[in-house]
Design a protein around this motif. Sequence first.
Motif, mmCIF file in Angstrom:
data_model
loop_
_atom_site.group_PDB
_atom_site.id
_atom_site.type_symbol
_atom_site.label_atom_id
_atom_site.label_comp_id
_atom_site.label_asym_id
_atom_site.label_seq_id
_atom_site.Cartn_x
_atom_site.Cartn_y
_atom_site.Cartn_z
ATOM 1 N N MET A 135 53.910 150.216 16.722
ATOM 2 C CA MET A 135 53.055 150.071 17.760
ATOM 3 C C MET A 135 51.578 149.576 17.480
ATOM 4 N N LEU A 136 50.982 150.196 16.914
ATOM 5 C CA LEU A 136 49.522 150.004 16.561
ATOM 6 C C LEU A 136 49.327 148.750 15.947
ATOM 7 N N LEU A 137 50.487 148.352 15.104
ATOM 8 C CA LEU A 137 50.470 146.971 14.318
ATOM 9 C C LEU A 137 50.744 145.893 15.347
ATOM 10 N N PHE A 138 51.713 146.032 16.385
ATOM 11 C CA PHE A 138 52.177 144.783 17.062
ATOM 12 C C PHE A 138 51.851 144.927 18.516
ATOM 13 N N LEU A 139 50.872 145.887 18.812
ATOM 14 C CA LEU A 139 50.457 145.905 20.373
ATOM 15 C C LEU A 139 49.904 144.595 20.611
ATOM 16 N N PRO A 140 48.895 144.010 19.821
ATOM 17 C CA PRO A 140 48.157 142.618 20.120
ATOM 18 C C PRO A 140 49.354 141.771 20.371
ATOM 19 N N PHE A 141 50.245 141.309 19.549
ATOM 20 C CA PHE A 141 51.255 140.593 19.716
ATOM 21 C C PHE A 141 52.315 140.587 21.350
ATOM 22 N N ALA A 142 52.277 141.880 21.472
ATOM 23 C CA ALA A 142 53.164 142.311 22.852
ATOM 24 C C ALA A 142 52.142 141.867 23.954
ATOM 25 N N ILE A 143 50.877 142.123 24.024
ATOM 26 C CA ILE A 143 49.857 141.817 24.770
ATOM 27 C C ILE A 143 49.676 139.959 25.060
ATOM 28 N N LEU A 144 49.927 139.339 23.761
ATOM 29 C CA LEU A 144 49.825 138.038 23.771
ATOM 30 C C LEU A 144 51.018 137.603 24.300
ATOM 31 N N THR A 145 52.095 138.030 24.197
ATOM 32 C CA THR A 145 53.271 137.447 24.818
ATOM 33 C C THR A 145 53.676 137.823 26.378
ATOM 34 N N TYR A 146 53.322 138.939 26.802
ATOM 35 C CA TYR A 146 53.119 139.196 28.094
ATOM 36 C C TYR A 146 52.267 137.839 28.705
ATOM 37 N N ARG A 147 51.094 137.902 28.346
ATOM 38 C CA ARG A 147 49.957 136.849 28.867
ATOM 39 C C ARG A 147 50.653 135.496 29.150
ATOM 40 N N ALA A 148 51.235 135.107 27.780
ATOM 41 C CA ALA A 148 51.606 133.861 27.683
ATOM 42 C C ALA A 148 52.586 133.609 28.597
ATOM 43 N N ILE A 149 53.475 134.607 29.020
ATOM 44 C CA ILE A 149 54.745 134.573 29.671
ATOM 45 C C ILE A 149 54.291 134.366 31.392
ATOM 46 N N THR A 150 53.140 135.228 31.822
ATOM 47 C CA THR A 150 52.485 135.263 33.162
ATOM 48 C C THR A 150 51.765 134.167 33.456
ATOM 49 N N THR A 151 51.080 133.464 32.376
ATOM 50 C CA THR A 151 49.888 132.247 32.812
ATOM 51 C C THR A 151 50.309 131.310 33.513
ATOM 52 N N PRO A 152 49.815 130.649 34.356
ATOM 53 C CA PRO A 152 50.197 129.477 35.046
ATOM 54 C C PRO A 152 50.038 128.232 34.116
ATOM 55 N N TYR A 153 49.377 128.258 33.283
ATOM 56 C CA TYR A 153 48.636 127.366 32.121
ATOM 57 C C TYR A 153 49.908 127.082 31.241
ATOM 58 N N LYS A 154 49.837 125.788 30.902
ATOM 59 C CA LYS A 154 50.840 125.396 29.850
ATOM 60 C C LYS A 154 50.059 125.550 28.441
ATOM 61 N N LEU A 155 50.911 126.219 27.380
ATOM 62 C CA LEU A 155 50.342 126.691 26.123
ATOM 63 C C LEU A 155 50.949 125.515 25.068
#
Length: 338
Positions: A135-155
């Motif tokens: 969890m400590l290693l992969f928490l940043p990946f989870a945060i980036l994934t959730y934000r990439a899904i919910t952002t209205p901008y194209k990435l």
Amino acid sequence: MSAVEPTAFELIKDGVIIALTLVASLLMTIPLTGTLVRLRANYNPRGLRLDAEGNIEPHTGPVVTSFFGMLRRVRRIEGWAGLYKGTMPTILFSLVLTLFTVAVLGASMASTPGRAIPPAVAGPFGTLAFGLVSMLLFLPFAILTYRAITTPYKLPYFRPLYSLRILLTPTERKKPWMLYSTPGLLAAQCIQIVYTAFLLTALRSFLVPRPGPDDFMASVKFGIYIGVEVVSVVVICPLEVITTKLAIQRNHAAPEYNSVEQEAEDDMIDGEEYTEYSGAEEDVIGLRHEKDPYLGLVDCAKRIVDEEGWKALYRAWWLTMLGGIVSALAAGVPYVRS
């Protein structure tokens, strides 16, 4: 007698099979995961709220409470491209997780064929330790994934610096370790891991015994364990909802804002939105006002219940329950096969 070493061709073949399986799995699961994240992140208050000046401010965001309703909404507004938002962080997360698992567990797994968990990790305490480290290693990946899904901008898939500029605040880019200090997020993850990796593992070792002469009693215990996994949705689903809502809150260090508020002006982002492509005049989901964030785990749970109702904590609860049933059946595979 030593085991026969695999040939180079067999290793390549196994690698190709694993890669194809991973690709097929991602193609099927990314749209479903993205829909689930959006459904749980969507802010859907029951009544009116007051603005900063005390005036009544009606909620104008989308009212979507079902999984398939959100799936149709994403498809209508953002198209197929929107269904696959978060693909790159998901792929990177999967690759890093695979490498980490092989590096940590590979030798032990190879020495104990047929075991789902190696001796070094087996047991409640070993599983708990492994879960917390992961969890400590992969928490940043989870945060980036959730934000990439919910952002209205194209990435863009191959412009990581541009994408990070959209997903992270200037403070988070300068101090990426601040992601761990997102109020309540680490606590929610730890509670979920303690419950699933420690308590459920302990119950599994007791209720899913090795087959013996009393097969009837073993079947009864296995049935009880399936029931425990199903009932666990009462605890796990709210933690998953809270984790989703907290993960999309960006950390900001400006003194005039709360430390967890999102950028006041989106960090001067001038990117293309999915709604510009589809012609829609509405966003897929609504989010809390950036100047009124959740302040922690307890605060998040309390505000969800007060503003959206307790049912919001159990959005898509049946998916959590289905995951528990699959986990229980997977734990009982050795018993069933024997």
